[in-house]
Enzyme design. Structure first.
Site, PDB file in Angstrom:
ATOM      1  N   ASP A  20      43.496 -38.434 -29.658  1.00  0.00           N
ATOM      2  CA  ASP A  20      44.293 -37.843 -30.736  1.00  0.00           C
ATOM      3  C   ASP A  20      44.695 -38.929 -31.723  1.00  0.00           C
ATOM      4  OD1 ASP A  20      46.027 -36.411 -32.318  1.00  0.00           O
ATOM      5  OD2 ASP A  20      47.679 -36.498 -30.862  1.00  0.00           O
ATOM      6  N   ASP A  24      49.484 -35.072 -32.966  1.00  0.00           N
ATOM      7  CA  ASP A  24      49.850 -33.665 -32.739  1.00  0.00           C
ATOM      8  C   ASP A  24      49.516 -33.218 -31.310  1.00  0.00           C
ATOM      9  OD1 ASP A  24      47.115 -33.457 -32.812  1.00  0.00           O
ATOM     10  OD2 ASP A  24      47.031 -31.954 -34.414  1.00  0.00           O
ATOM     11  N   ASP A  97      27.408 -28.296 -30.297  1.00  0.00           N
ATOM     12  CA  ASP A  97      27.362 -27.116 -29.443  1.00  0.00           C
ATOM     13  C   ASP A  97      26.999 -25.914 -30.315  1.00  0.00           C
ATOM     14  OD1 ASP A  97      28.016 -25.520 -27.036  1.00  0.00           O
ATOM     15  OD2 ASP A  97      29.216 -27.283 -26.512  1.00  0.00           O
ATOM     16  N   ASP A 198      24.943 -22.942 -25.795  1.00  0.00           N
ATOM     17  CA  ASP A 198      25.835 -22.281 -24.858  1.00  0.00           C
ATOM     18  C   ASP A 198      25.202 -20.991 -24.319  1.00  0.00           C
ATOM     19  OD1 ASP A 198      28.707 -22.365 -23.899  1.00  0.00           O
ATOM     20  OD2 ASP A 198      28.710 -20.382 -24.811  1.00  0.00           O
ATOM     21  N   GLU A 254      21.911 -24.097 -21.965  1.00  0.00           N
ATOM     22  CA  GLU A 254      22.688 -23.795 -20.765  1.00  0.00           C
ATOM     23  C   GLU A 254      22.107 -22.510 -20.179  1.00  0.00           C
ATOM     24  OE1 GLU A 254      27.305 -23.231 -19.260  1.00  0.00           O
ATOM     25  OE2 GLU A 254      26.701 -22.349 -21.151  1.00  0.00           O
ATOM     26  N   HIS A 327      32.655 -29.977 -18.955  1.00  0.00           N
ATOM     27  CA  HIS A 327      33.977 -29.386 -19.216  1.00  0.00           C
ATOM     28  C   HIS A 327      34.234 -28.120 -18.402  1.00  0.00           C
ATOM     29  CE1 HIS A 327      31.150 -27.154 -21.574  1.00  0.00           C
ATOM     30  NE2 HIS A 327      32.057 -26.230 -21.812  1.00  0.00           N
ATOM     31  N   ASP A 328      33.241 -27.659 -17.663  1.00  0.00           N
ATOM     32  CA  ASP A 328      33.410 -26.453 -16.840  1.00  0.00           C
ATOM     33  C   ASP A 328      33.458 -26.767 -15.348  1.00  0.00           C
ATOM     34  OD1 ASP A 328      33.275 -24.778 -19.087  1.00  0.00           O
ATOM     35  OD2 ASP A 328      31.088 -24.607 -18.959  1.00  0.00           O
TER      36      ASP A 328
HETATM   37  C1  GLC Z   1      29.728 -21.803 -21.437  1.00  0.00           C
HETATM   38  C2  GLC Z   1      30.711 -22.892 -21.770  1.00  0.00           C
HETATM   39  C3  GLC Z   1      32.065 -22.461 -21.290  1.00  0.00           C
HETATM   40  C4  GLC Z   1      32.453 -21.204 -22.015  1.00  0.00           C
HETATM   41  C5  GLC Z   1      31.377 -20.123 -21.874  1.00  0.00           C
HETATM   42  C6  GLC Z   1      31.571 -19.037 -22.871  1.00  0.00           C
HETATM   43  O1  GLC Z   1      29.582 -21.606 -20.087  1.00  0.00           O
HETATM   44  O2  GLC Z   1      30.295 -24.092 -21.208  1.00  0.00           O
HETATM   45  O3  GLC Z   1      33.038 -23.454 -21.476  1.00  0.00           O
HETATM   46  O4  GLC Z   1      33.660 -20.709 -21.507  1.00  0.00           O
HETATM   47  O5  GLC Z   1      30.090 -20.624 -22.092  1.00  0.00           O
HETATM   48  O6  GLC Z   1      31.289 -19.502 -24.162  1.00  0.00           O
HETATM   49 CA    CA Z   2      45.169 -34.597 -33.426  1.00  0.00          CA
END
Ligand code: GLC
Ligand code: CA
Length: 553
Positions: A20, A24, A97, A198, A254, A327-328
């Protein structure tokens, strides 16, 4: 075929939690720019940035309300252009993404679409009549409950495979596809270097929209009607021919569930679809009765068997992505390693096991520091829509898990584990922000942080740096043939790589047990990298969570 994206190492930035710059409490683009030198020193080639676009943030940016605008939280388009320029000047590529299975319900297309049945945008989404006052069918949302949301304005339902605020786009509609291709070209013309797509294998649905039978619960996972659907390859080839093939870029899809044969269709050299894919089978080996919320202990043989299936399956055509974290996913050192006594060794061991496989490795922010899962005391500590929906479903409605059981599952596997702020140093909030972080920082940042590890030549950070260097120096790591050894060993993951007369032996120990290991024809080899200090002998001693890579002389 030799190509740059096979020879690269990719670093994933989850912008909200990375750095950051303006206090914020939310990471931003200027924050990423300020850390480009850190990433350059680590040695990575490409940054994949999770969505930076305008979004109401129901799913942290995976619900996009404007594809060609930067979220105010993250900065401006000028900031983005600066990031691209600064990254390129350091020889780092930027992959964005691409979230086009669905939009946010606040996207202009959906705001129009829901107004009336004859709105020009109506067919941009998937609308169906209810059946006997109920949903059109029994499909479940991946985020729990029904996949259909009733909409009063027109007395119809729309499909949402994820949250009800993420309506699915209708890819059957040619105009939708052209809009998306147009948007992709706009980004590529700016100079970005590719897309991470995605849930891309869900864009083509079986058009009958029938119930899933026999039904063992109220809502059933619809993946047989929604994953790798009838027109998926047609759509991806169209996208490739109309857009991607005109640029020198990489793509990674993905693909949440697919066979080897399907993976070859997605990523085969002559298919004109994607460069590589993320598939998740190796992330499913420790899931229990209620999936990630009730994990079971790791069975290493199962994990090795699965990794080997993909190594061999795409050995000659198609291309794997290599990852433990994103991130998942929870933090791998907490999941398959150990966070106490063997924290450092197990983090290095896991890195070794992954980075010597064939494919393109991904490092998720903080993985290079051995960042661990967070301890969630209560639901108030959580942020993720998936957690809240699953809690409601499993604890409150179906009552199949107690509060305590669910909290255990959340602590083990919730996506929030990956989303706590990046630990830069040991100042307040780990140097992530001068303000109040949007999500709590893991209190272990005093011990685990980038500053400390940069100054410690034995750190996990420096180990990753060396892994990346080796990959850049040695084509065998990129292109060599993989072979599994000791396939039934419960604790050791051992494999070889072979290329143009060279041979590597990789030994990794997923346990606290110690072993003596006979090196056979590697006995007079050279130790390339290890988390241990040993001399190569005929028999070497493997320590708990030990990792050894030996090059045959
Ligand atoms: C993918 C992303 C995930 C998101 C999902 C819906 O799996 O990696 O973070 O919640 O798609 O977009
Ligand atoms: Ca910020």
């Amino acid at each position: 075929m030799k190509i740059w994206w096979k020879e690269s190492v990719i670093y994933q930035v989850y912008p909200k939690s990375f750095c950051d710059s303006n206090g914020d409490g939310i990471g931003d683009i200027q924050g990423i720019i300020s850390k480009l030198d850190y990433l350059k020193d680590l040695g990575i080639d490409i940054i994949w940035i999770s969505p930076l676009y305008e979004s109401p943030n129901v799913d942290n940016g995976y619900d996009i309300s404007h594809y060609q605008a930067i979220s105010k939280d993250y900065g401006t388009m000028e900031d983005f252009d600066q990031l691209l320029k600064e990254a390129h000047s350091r020889n780092i590529k930027i992959v964005m993404d691409l979230v086009v299975n669905h939009t946010s319900d606040q996207h202009q297309w959906f705001i129009e679409s829901r107004k009336s049945k004859d709105n020009p945008y109506r067919d941009y989404y998937i609308w169906k009549e209810g059946k006997d006052g109920k949903e059109p069918n029994n499909w479940a949302s991946i985020f729990s409950g029904s996949a259909w949301q009733y909409d009063e304005a027109t007395n119809m339902y729309y499909l949402h495979l994820y949250s009800s605020k993420q309506p699915d786009l209708n890819w059957e509609n040619e105009t939708v596809r052209q809009e998306i291709y147009h948007m992709m070209k706009w980004w590529l013309d700016k100079g970005i270097d590719g897309f991470r797509m995605d849930v891309i294998n869900k864009i083509s649905k079986v058009q009958t929209y029938e119930d899933i039978l026999p039904a063992s619960s109220k809502y059933m996972k619809p993946s047989r009607y929604t994953s790798n659907g009838p027109r998926i390859h047609e759509f991806l080839k169209e996208m490739n021919h109309q857009v991607l093939s005109h640029y020198d870029v990489m793509t990674v899809g993905e693909i949440t569930a697919c066979s080897i044969a399907q993976a070859k269709q997605y990523t085969g050299e002559n298919e004109d679809e994607l460069s590589m894919l993320f598939q998740f089978e190796h992330m499913d080996v420790d899931l229990g009765k209620y999936g990630k919320w009730t994990p079971i202990p790791l069975d290493l043989v199962k994990l090795k068997t699965n990794l080997t299936k993909w190594q061999e399956g795409l050995a000659d055509d198609g291309w794997n992505s290599l990852f433990w974290d994103n991130h998942d996913q929870p933090r791998v050192v907490s999941r398959f390693g150990q966070t106490q006594e063997y924290w450092k060794d197990s983090a290095k061991m896991l890195a070794t096991a992954l980075h010597f496989l064939k494919g393109t490795p991904y490092i998720y922010q903080g993985e290079e520091l051995g960042m661990t899962n967070y301890h969630f005391e209560s639901l108030e500590d959580c942020k993720d829509v998936e957690v809240f929906n699953a809690y409601k479903d499993l604890v409150e409605e179906r009552q199949v898990l107690t509060h305590e059981e669910m909290m255990k599952g959340i602590n083990a596997n919730s996506r929030d584990n990956a989303r706590t702020p990046m630990q830069w140093d040991d100042s307040t909030n780990a140097g992530f922000t001068q303000g109040t972080p949007w999500m709590k920082v893991n209190p272990n940042y005093h011990k685990i942080n980038a500053k400390q590890q940069i100054n410690d030549s034995t750190s996990i950070y420096h180990y990753y740096q060396k892994l990346i260097q080796l990959r850049h120096q040695m084509p065998i790591i990129v292109y060599g043939k993989y072979e599994l050894l000791e396939k039934d060993h419960p604790d050791l993951f051992v494999y070889t790589r072979e290329y143009q007369g060279e041979k590597l032996l990789v030994i990794t120990n997923f346990s606290t047990h110690e072993y003596d290991y006979d090196l056979h024809d590697f006995s007079d080899g050279k130790l390339l990298i290890s988390n241990d200090d040993i001399k190569i002998n005929k028999v070497i001693h493997i320590k708990p969570y030990g990792a050894y890579v030996i090059k045959k002389s």
